[in-house]
Design an enzyme around this catalytic site. Structure first.
Site, PDB file in Angstrom:
ATOM      1  N   LYS B 160       0.805  -1.209   0.000  1.00 18.21           N
ATOM      2  CA  LYS B 160       0.000   0.000   0.000  1.00 18.21           C
ATOM      3  C   LYS B 160       0.839   1.262   0.000  1.00 18.21           C
ATOM      4  O   LYS B 160       0.426   2.299  -0.504  1.00 18.21           O
ATOM      5  CB  LYS B 160      -0.930   0.000   1.201  1.00 18.21           C
ATOM      6  CG  LYS B 160      -2.026  -1.018   0.960  1.00 18.21           C
ATOM      7  CD  LYS B 160      -3.188  -0.893   1.887  1.00 18.21           C
ATOM      8  CE  LYS B 160      -4.194  -1.934   1.459  1.00 18.21           C
ATOM      9  NZ  LYS B 160      -5.205  -2.204   2.436  1.00 18.21           N
ATOM     10  N   GLU B 244      -3.162   6.667   7.514  1.00 14.24           N
ATOM     11  CA  GLU B 244      -3.508   7.784   6.621  1.00 14.24           C
ATOM     12  C   GLU B 244      -4.767   8.470   7.133  1.00 14.24           C
ATOM     13  O   GLU B 244      -5.457   7.965   8.001  1.00 14.24           O
ATOM     14  CB  GLU B 244      -3.701   7.290   5.180  1.00 14.24           C
ATOM     15  CG  GLU B 244      -4.858   6.337   5.048  1.00 14.24           C
ATOM     16  CD  GLU B 244      -4.927   5.700   3.662  1.00 14.24           C
ATOM     17  OE1 GLU B 244      -3.926   5.700   2.934  1.00 14.24           O
ATOM     18  OE2 GLU B 244      -6.001   5.204   3.324  1.00 14.24           O
ATOM     19  N   ASN B 279     -15.653  -2.585   7.118  1.00 14.85           N
ATOM     20  CA  ASN B 279     -14.827  -2.478   5.920  1.00 14.85           C
ATOM     21  C   ASN B 279     -14.947  -3.668   4.971  1.00 14.85           C
ATOM     22  O   ASN B 279     -14.104  -3.871   4.122  1.00 14.85           O
ATOM     23  CB  ASN B 279     -13.351  -2.275   6.294  1.00 14.85           C
ATOM     24  CG  ASN B 279     -13.147  -0.898   6.884  1.00 14.85           C
ATOM     25  OD1 ASN B 279     -13.605   0.084   6.323  1.00 14.85           O
ATOM     26  ND2 ASN B 279     -12.518  -0.844   8.033  1.00 14.85           N
ATOM     27  N   GLU B 332      -6.528   1.954  -3.278  1.00 14.31           N
ATOM     28  CA  GLU B 332      -5.591   0.864  -3.547  1.00 14.31           C
ATOM     29  C   GLU B 332      -5.974   0.223  -4.864  1.00 14.31           C
ATOM     30  O   GLU B 332      -7.055   0.481  -5.395  1.00 14.31           O
ATOM     31  CB  GLU B 332      -5.620  -0.185  -2.427  1.00 14.31           C
ATOM     32  CG  GLU B 332      -6.971  -0.852  -2.259  1.00 14.31           C
ATOM     33  CD  GLU B 332      -6.979  -1.851  -1.103  1.00 14.31           C
ATOM     34  OE1 GLU B 332      -6.137  -1.724  -0.191  1.00 14.31           O
ATOM     35  OE2 GLU B 332      -7.814  -2.743  -1.117  1.00 14.31           O
ATOM     36  N   ASN B 334      -6.431  -3.501  -6.585  1.00 14.53           N
ATOM     37  CA  ASN B 334      -6.472  -4.942  -6.369  1.00 14.53           C
ATOM     38  C   ASN B 334      -6.091  -5.634  -7.663  1.00 14.53           C
ATOM     39  O   ASN B 334      -6.756  -5.481  -8.675  1.00 14.53           O
ATOM     40  CB  ASN B 334      -7.866  -5.382  -5.929  1.00 14.53           C
ATOM     41  CG  ASN B 334      -8.216  -4.794  -4.578  1.00 14.53           C
ATOM     42  OD1 ASN B 334      -7.386  -4.786  -3.671  1.00 14.53           O
ATOM     43  ND2 ASN B 334      -9.420  -4.269  -4.449  1.00 14.53           N
ATOM     44  N   ARG B 336      -6.308  -8.456  -8.996  1.00 10.55           N
ATOM     45  CA  ARG B 336      -6.946  -9.756  -9.122  1.00 10.55           C
ATOM     46  C   ARG B 336      -8.380  -9.556  -9.592  1.00 10.55           C
ATOM     47  O   ARG B 336      -8.857  -8.434  -9.720  1.00 10.55           O
ATOM     48  CB  ARG B 336      -6.983 -10.448  -7.768  1.00 10.55           C
ATOM     49  CG  ARG B 336      -7.617  -9.535  -6.716  1.00 10.55           C
ATOM     50  CD  ARG B 336      -7.846 -10.218  -5.411  1.00 10.55           C
ATOM     51  NE  ARG B 336      -7.809  -9.290  -4.293  1.00 10.55           N
ATOM     52  CZ  ARG B 336      -8.870  -8.669  -3.790  1.00 10.55           C
ATOM     53  NH1 ARG B 336     -10.055  -8.853  -4.305  1.00 10.55           N
ATOM     54  NH2 ARG B 336      -8.750  -7.835  -2.771  1.00 10.55           N
TER      55      ARG B 336
END
Lengths: 562, 711
Positions: B160, B244, B279, B332, B334, B336
């Site tokens: 990250k 963050e 989340n 972010e 991903n 995949r």
């Protein structure tokens, strides 16, 4: 002897009645006659008092008696009963039976004791301490007695016993079940030996009716001393949690004899009898749940040994496939699964009335329906003690199988049994004798018997569990079945004792015997079936087996190893 | 968007096979998913692909393999040996025991499986090894194709901290925060103070909400630091954390990208994933109600810039946080296939797995950016085996005793990897399925979702359908007014199930009464020749009493034909329908409205559990007489639970923070249970002394197991 005693009493009463007539010439003759028959115990003192009450017509007196009978021991005793969280005898009957179906008998019967002041008017209650009669449950005939705790604590007098015996006799004559709602402090001490005679009269009828009509006891209050043997003789004993007790002697006597401190609940409460002693078959939260469940339970039973297993309208397709069964038995033979999962998915509507769900849990027994028809289910429970047979599970299973056989209920057996439980506790306890009961029960049963071997069927336990050799009608094996003398490890240790390569030998044994083929090639199982088709196959077989006729050799009675 | 319906006759046909449920579901998946791009059978591709995953995603990949004529190899743990993905694949290899680190994360065993089966490529699905660059390297070393991006991109985006730097360099909007590894709790506090609260502490290697904590003050920072590092260590084997700025009330919107090995990259529109709990996403939709064309294009273009910056190939997702002013920040990437990829497939018509396989084989993308449409609307509900009444969902386990997907409805897609009889175990993710509905408009898709949830039969495990149905029918959700704080804002005191109003309450009672009478009447219907005749009660008017929650309602039922008229507290409700007492589904018409109820249980003592409007309600129907007498029944005193701590879910005890004799304050942590890789702190509900401890670290506990007794 008892009959003679009653007659003597009656004639006595008749004399008293006659005396009254001559004394009170204004009273109609009819009055005396009624008094002589219905209230044979009247005596002069009471009559004088009644005279002073006024002139009551027979009709008025009937009404009065009926009214008195309906309130049992009176409002304050009813209130006390309610306060204990219990319903009255009549409320129970009303809830148990279809609305307006109760036909009461012997409402006018009163006790015949004249000692210890019992002859006094205030100690007479029309109907005495039990309500008896017949009625309907979902339209089907049933005979009922309900002990009335508000009258002398529900104690059993000669008259009380006589009332129960009467409906039991009638039930036998027409062929209908008897349900007893027990709530009694015990023998009517004032009556002494007459009370004992009463118990014995009931016991005798329990025994004679056994296997003729289903008998069910619902313990809804105390039931102590000799009284416990009536429920013990009936086919099923249900209890109400927290308010019912069954014991031979209460905590006080226990304390004085064995110096044990024990509460009523611990000694003979519902929990004790449904988990430890195995005396009771089911326990319910309260009176209402018990009675409503009794109605449900009754639906499963035939009325008598003359009737076939009942068939109810069924919404569940008989040819329904159950794909989830194809993967239910784990690959690892040591891994447990829940036999109840199999039972629930196979039977109609997942509706399974389990008997003794909390006792000897290594065997599962209970009633269900297949295409609407009542069946008895017996299954080893791999989840508990690997599903082995031990003393308690053998006795539990045997009693259930014999009930089903007595009342024409087909038996479906699910087998996953690693054998009998070894050990000194079992041997000293007589596992040989008790295990034989289950063997005996399956062997003598002539009802349709369908067996499904789901996994292990090892050793003698294989024979016991409704095997082909014990006249199983249809014996199925699932592909996961292993019919063998014993597990691979043990077998190899014996066959190849002292030899090297035990692991290899074990693998060979597994390959050879840990599958359904050895049994199938010999015809010991009729077919190896896909688990998903089990319901469909059983329903189809039951249809054919409905006309099964099989008779055991004539005997006075069989001699099961008790 | 075309309607994809299994014709009734086909459906019936499929249900009569030997492995009927399995076949029907599998075929249904095929027929229910329509892709606008047709597969070109002449394009040469792999002969055999190994799927290094389990559950629904393994099934999903196998399905496309079958379509493309590629042999599929499943890997499985020993407890999964009869799982659906194993049955679906052409070959299956057991790679170890149940715990994931010994099976699905066991690189050695999976490499062996690849060698023995001769698979030419590996599809990693999501989770497990999907973003593990070491695994990708091993594959490359053995000449096996990894169906996913290059190790370089996995590495760059998997971290990250690094990914943020790359994003910044690629001119992608990023969130203010600390671009480095945080080593101690005190350092975390210092950095947090600098950035300004609230802050988000998260695992550098993380994803899927694991190892993430929000802190609003110094103390929460310390606690969050501890939890996140533990979770990060157990989930990813990497306890590095970063901090963050936490953007309050944001939306979570992500862009699907697809890139090839020739420098081409596309953005396949967005997915709105704001409905989350802890989340983790619960309900997703595509497109988002919030984005306008310009914002969508801006986000899409930035996503493509980022993909190009790392020479990304294959399918990937760039996640953004979008604030109320439509400012968006890179969160972010991903690297995949995402769980929620089906909704993108629904609106674009692309088969993402097929595209991934093509790209891995080295083909160029077939599409241009202008070819990518937004066709209609798609909604995905994640159906989980969890109890939504406990913090919006704590895992539940069990055996799916009855299971029926709502595939009889059109425009419904169900991606699942389980079937009736499957076990939901503590070892794996408790997701049951992804239920996707689509329609020409959002309203159409939503209304179909309602029907689908009502028709979904799940028994044996607790599931979150009550919550899903409440979300998709909530006015705020319908109007599109959502954020990642949707659940805590709408249900500040926790989720309590559907709240009945006067008339729905009446309808529910009336339905239960009608069901009760049906069962009563059926009991009287004894068939066959009877020796002693039966005399059923002649009655077509019943006086009943219904108990629902705390309320008692008097009811009068009359029946004519198949129609029950139930007077509940004096108000008439008309209920009709086919009362099949064997079926879990109860399709009724109540006062003219068609409703799909479900009967969860029904017993002799009048207790009926009905699922109505998504939520299951416990009712009790008694005759008037029984209800009157019921007032004499004693209340059974339930166990005092304030001094007893039971495990709220099945899992493993990670830590016990107290010992007997300790005095704990209200809210003090007593022990920590880990389930499905989530750590849950259990706290004292009152101040008390610890009496007994019934568990120890490392022990596996079931739901409801006694853990600690207080005095």
């Amino acid at each position: 002897m008892m009959a003679a005693f009653s007659v003597a009493r009656s004639s006595c009463g008749l004399l008293a009645g006659l005396r009254l007539t001559s004394f009170r010439s204004l009273a109609p003759v009819k009055y005396a006659a009624v008094a002589a028959v219905a209230v044979p115990q009247t005596n002069l003192v009471r009559d004088c008092r009644r005279y002073s009450v006024g002139h009551l017509s027979v009709k008025e007196r009937i009404d009065k008696k009926r009214k008195a009978a309906l309130v049992g021991g009176g409002q304050h005793r009813i209130d006390a009963q309610h306060k204990r969280g219990k319903l009255t005898a009549r409320e129970r009957v009303e809830l148990l039976l279809d609305p307006d179906s109760f036909v009461e008998s012997d409402m006018f019967v009163e006790h015949r004791c004249s000692d210890f002041g019992m002859e006094q008017d205030r100690n007479k209650f029309p109907g005495d301490s039990v309500v008896t009669g017949r009625g309907r449950i979902n339209g089907r005939l049933v005979y009922v007695f309900s002990q009335d705790f508000t009258v002398f604590g529900g104690s059993l007098s000669g008259a009380h016993a006589q009332k129960i015996c009467k409906i039991m006799d009638q039930a036998m004559t027409v062929g209908a079940p008897v349900i007893g709602l027990n709530d009694s402090g015990g023998a009517r001490i004032q009556e002494g030996v007459e009370s004992l005679a009463g118990y014995a009269d009931i016991f005798l009828r329990n025994v004679l009716a056994s296997g003729v009509v289903p008998q069910i006891s619902l313990i809804m209050g105390p039931c102590a001393g000799g009284a416990v043997y009536s429920p013990a003789l009936t086919d099923f004993t249900f209890m109400v949690k927290d308010t019912s007790y069954l014991f031979i002697t209460g905590p006080d006597v226990v304390k004085s004899v064995t110096n044990e401190d024990v509460t009523q609940e611990e000694l003979g409460g519902a929990k004790t009898h449904t988990t430890v002693s195995g005396v009771a078959h089911h326990a319910f939260e309260n009176d209402i749940e018990a009675l409503l469940n009794m109605r449900e339970f009754f639906n499963f039973l035939p009325l008598s040994n003359q009737d076939p297993s009942p068939i109810r309208e069924c919404h569940d397709p008989s040819d329904r496939l159950v794909p989830s069964l194809d993967g239910i038995v784990p690959f690892e033979t040591t891994k447990a699964y829940d036999m109840l999962d199999i039972i629930h998915t196979i039977v109609d509507e997942r509706d399974f009335f389990e008997i003794m769900p909390n006792y000897a849990k290594n065997i599962v027994v209970g009633f269900a329906r297949m295409n609407g028809r009542t069946v008895g289910i017996v299954g080893n429970q791999p989840k508990v003690a690997s599903g082995c047979l031990d003393i308690n599970s053998s006795v539990k299973g045997a009693r259930f199988v014999r009930f089903c056989d007595a009342f024409n209920i087909p038996i479906i057996t699910f087998v996953d049994v690693p054998g009998f439980l070894p050990g000194t506790a079992q041997e000293y306890g007589g596992i040989i004798r008790h295990g034989a009961k289950l063997l005996y029960a399956f062997a003598e049963a002539t009802v349709p018997k369908i067996t499904v071997i789901t996994r292990k069927a090892y050793g003698g336990a294989y024979d016991v569990m409704s095997s082909k050799h014990l006249r199983g009608d249809v014996n199925y094996a699932w592909p996961s079945a292993e019919v063998a003398v014993m597990g691979a490890k043990g077998a190899v240790q014996i066959i190849f004792r002292g030899k090297e390569n035990q692991a290899e030998a074990e693998a060979e044994y597994v390959k050879k015997f840990a599958n359904p083929f050895p049994a199938a090639v010999r015809g010991f199982v009729d077919d190896i079936i896909e688990p998903s088709t089990t319901r469909k196959k059983i329903c189809r077989d039951l249809e054919v087996l409905a006309s099964k006729k099989q008779v055991n050799p004539w005997k006075k009675h069989a001699n099961i190893p008790l | 968007m075309a309607a994809h319906r299994l014709s009734p006759s086909l459906n019936r046909l499929l249900f009569t096979g030997k492995y009927a449920a399995f076949q029907s579901r599998w075929c249904a998946l095929h027929s229910n998913v329509k892709y606008s791009t047709t597969y070109n059978p002449n394009e040469k591709t792999f002969d055999k692909i190994l799927i290094a995953n389990r559950g629904e995603i393994a099934c999903r990949v196998i399905k496309t393999c079958k379509k493309m004529g590629i042999q599929s190899v499943a890997v499985h743990s020993d407890v999964d040996s009869t799982a659906v993905h194993v049955k679906m694949a052409d070959e299956a290899v057991c790679v170890g025991p149940a715990p994931t680190n010994k099976s699905y994360l066991n690189v050695e065993a999976i490499m062996d499986a690849i060698r023995t089966t001769g698979a030419q490529a590996v599809h990693p699905g999501y989770g497990f090894l999907s973003e593990n660059k070491e695994f990708a390297k091993r594959l490359a070393a053995e000449g096996v194709t990894f169906i996913g991006p290059d190790t370089h991109a996995i590495h760059a985006m998997g971290d990250k901290i690094e990914s943020k730097l790359i994003a910044k360099a690629a001119k992608v909007n990023t969130i203010p925060g600390f671009d480095g590894v945080v080593k101690t709790a005190e350092e975390a506090v210092k950095i947090s103070q600098e950035i300004g609260y609230p802050v988000m502490i998260k695992a550098s290697a993380g994803g899927g909400g694991k190892g993430m904590r929000i802190a609003w003050n110094d103390e929460e920072t310390r606690e969050g630091f501890r939890f996140s590092s533990q979770e990060a260590a157990s989930s990813f084997g990497d306890d590095r954390l970063l901090i963050e700025k936490y953007i309050d009330n944001p939306r979570h919107i992500e862009i699907q990208v697809l890139a090839d090995k020739h420098g081409n990259a596309l953005w396949l529109n967005e997915r709105e994933c704001s409905i989350q709990r802890r989340n983790q996403k619960v309900v997703e939709e595509a497109p988002s109600t919030f984005l306008d064309t310009d914002t969508r294009r801006a986000m899409g273009e930035q996503a493509v810039q980022l993909a190009k910056a790392v020479q990304y190939s294959s399918a990937g997702t760039v996640e953004f946080l979008v604030d109320s002013k439509k400012n968006f920040y890179f969160l972010e990437m991903n690297t995949r296939l995402q769980v929620e990829h089906p909704i993108t497939e629904c609106i674009t018509g692309l088969d993402l797995v097929e595209q991934m396989i093509r790209v891995a084989k080295g083909y160029q993308l077939q599409h241009k950016q202008e070819d990518i449409p937004i066709n209609g609307w798609a909604i995905e509900s994640r159906v989980y085996a969890e109890d939504p009444y406990k913090s919006f969902g704590l895992p539940s386990i069990g055996r799916l005793s009855q299971y029926q997907e709502p595939l009889n409805l059109s425009n419904v897609r169900v991606d699942s990897g389980i079937q009736e009889g499957s076990d939901i175990s503590i070892y794996y993710d408790p997701m049951i399925s992804k239920l996707v509905t689509y329609g020409a408009t959002r309203a159409e898709a939503l209304s179909r979702m309602e029907d689908a949830l009502d028709n979904y039969v799940i028994r044996g495990v607790t599931h979150n359908i009550p919550l899903l149905r409440e979300i998709i029918t909530h006015p705020r959700f319908i109007s599109g007014d959502i954020s990642t704080n949707f659940l805590p804002e709408v249900y500040p005191d926790g989720f309590k199930g559907h709240q009945l109003e006067v008339n729905t309450r009446r309808e529910l009672l009336a339905s239960a009464a009608a069901l009760y009478i049906t069962a009563q009447l059926r009991s009287q219907n004894v068939l066959g020749n009877l020796r002693v005749s039966s005399t059923p009660v002649k009655c077509n008017r019943w006086e009943l009493c219904g108990e629902l929650g705390d309320g008692l309602h008097s009811m009068e039922v009359t029946k004519s034909g198949n129609v029950y008229t139930v007077e509940v507290d004096g108000e008439k409700v008309e209920v009709s329908g086919q009362f099949n007492l064997a079926s879990p589904l109860l399709p009724l018409t109540i006062n003219g409205t068609d409703r799909m109820l479900q009967c969860l249980s029904r017993d002799a003592s009048g207790k009926i559990v009905l699922q109505y409007l998504g939520t299951s309600f416990k009712l009790r129907i008694l005759s008037k007489l029984a209800a009157e007498l019921n007032s004499y029944m004693p209340e059974k005193v339930p166990e005092d639970t304030s001094s007893i701590l039971r495990s709220p879910m099945p899992g493993t005890v990670v830590a016990v923070s107290v010992k007997p004799g300790d005095t704990v304050a209200e809210g003090q942590e007593i022990c920590v249970i880990e389930a499905m890789k989530m750590q849950n702190s259990l706290t004292a509900v009152k101040q008390a002394k610890v009496k007994h401890i019934h568990c120890k670290p490392g022990e596996t506990v079931g739901e409801g197991d006694l853990l600690v007794e207080l005095e």
